[in-house]
Design an enzyme around this catalytic site. Structure first.
Site, PDB file in Angstrom:
ATOM      1  N   GLU A  88     126.089  41.219  14.914  1.00 24.34           N
ATOM      2  CA  GLU A  88     125.789  42.383  14.061  1.00 24.34           C
ATOM      3  C   GLU A  88     126.047  42.128  12.574  1.00 24.34           C
ATOM      4  O   GLU A  88     126.759  42.875  11.909  1.00 24.34           O
ATOM      5  CB  GLU A  88     126.574  43.598  14.553  1.00 24.34           C
ATOM      6  CG  GLU A  88     126.235  43.983  15.982  1.00 24.34           C
ATOM      7  CD  GLU A  88     127.072  45.136  16.524  1.00 24.34           C
ATOM      8  OE1 GLU A  88     127.946  45.641  15.788  1.00 24.34           O
ATOM      9  OE2 GLU A  88     126.855  45.538  17.679  1.00 24.34           O
ATOM     10  N   GLU A 194     124.141  43.712  26.501  1.00 25.30           N
ATOM     11  CA  GLU A 194     124.769  45.023  26.328  1.00 25.30           C
ATOM     12  C   GLU A 194     123.882  46.172  26.820  1.00 25.30           C
ATOM     13  O   GLU A 194     123.780  47.229  26.201  1.00 25.30           O
ATOM     14  CB  GLU A 194     125.167  45.233  24.865  1.00 25.30           C
ATOM     15  CG  GLU A 194     125.994  44.083  24.310  1.00 25.30           C
ATOM     16  CD  GLU A 194     126.570  44.330  22.933  1.00 25.30           C
ATOM     17  OE1 GLU A 194     126.814  45.506  22.585  1.00 25.30           O
ATOM     18  OE2 GLU A 194     126.805  43.344  22.209  1.00 25.30           O
TER      19      GLU A 194
END
Length: 280
Positions: A88, A194
């Protein structure tokens, strides 16, 4: 299990690594012939206080950064098949997030992270991992631009983790298909990471119905079929962000009623599990 490879758990003090829980997971995977993916070497969240408060020059920060990455990769060499090296690092507008790593080391920290990880374990597969890659074309193209640039300079990057914290509504299936196509055409392995599929993304009061559970099952089946359409050499795997709805991060993080995983609160399989199994 979602957290035990993150810095706050694995490297809680400057001169101390806590291997206990991660080593137990490694042992379980070895005993049950399971491939293990490590998440994550470098992120801007879940950092221990000693890193957040580290005092040093840019070169001292870089040395600490390198030792963190390489100590972990060397410890798990031959045991962890692949790593999310950086997690991220991009804002939604396609710019680099102003993380503590960027502030202290510079924007080259991403390149250095991949180089250090590869030096420590040349056999490990190395991934960049991020969210909204399907939903946000601007972000996706920025990620691809950076990773392709790294490759052109001889940096080893094997794949991209395409986080799938999604809902029964968004992203639309054609957006997911477009992202899978673009990433695979750029010669990256794709990890659908995820994965959880929210039934209540707007945090409303709602009633769990058979219709909603069926929509969830159909959404995952559609994604799985789209994933199977890309060449097999780019299909690295599908990883769910938990097992039971009881332990989903969504309930705690957003303080809402939701049922995003394969098994219900009693660990009984839901329609989404059954449909997923049929579709594989």
């Amino acid at each position: 299990m979602r957290n035990i490879f993150k810095p706050s758990y694995l490297h809680p003090a400057e001169n101390y690594f806590d291997w206990l829980e991660a080593d137990r997971l490694v042992e379980f995977c070895q005993n049950n012939n399971k491939r293990l993916h490590g998440h994550t070497l470098i992120w801007h969240n879940q950092l221990p206080d000693w890193i957040m408060n580290f005092q040093g020059s840019q070169s001292e920060w870089e040395l600490m950064f390198k030792e963190h990455i390489q100590t972990i990769c060397l410890h798990f060499k031959g045991k962890v098949k692949s790593w999310d090296v950086v997690n991220e690092a991009f804002n939604d507008n396609g710019t680099l997030r102003n993380t503590i790593w960027k502030q202290k080391i510079g924007s080259s920290y991403i390149e250095k992270a991949f180089r250090y990880a590869h030096e420590a374990d040349p056999d490990a597969l190395l991934f960049y991992n991020d969210y909204d890659i399907a939903l946000n074309e601007t972000k996706r193209k920025a990620i691809l631009s950076l990773l392709n640039n790294l490759r052109q300079r001889g940096v080893t990057v094997h794949g991209i983790g395409m986080q799938m914290h999604i809902s029964v509504v968004h992203p639309e299936n054609h957006q997911i298909a477009a992202a899978l196509k673009e990433l695979s055409e750029n010669d990256f392995k794709i990890h659908l990471s995820e994965v959880d599929i929210s039934l209540n993304p707007l945090s409303r009061e709602f009633e769990l119905t058979d219709e909603l559970l069926e929509r969830q099952a159909n959404k995952l089946a559609a994604i799985t079929l789209l994933y199977k359409e890309i060449p097999s050499r780019y299909q690295y795997g599908i990883t769910f962000w938990g097992v039971s709805d009881r332990n989903s991060w969504i309930r705690e993080h957003f303080n809402r009623d939701d049922y995003p995983l394969l098994f219900d609160d009693n660990y009984d399989p839901k329609p989404v599990y059954c449909k997923f199994k049929e579709t594989l």
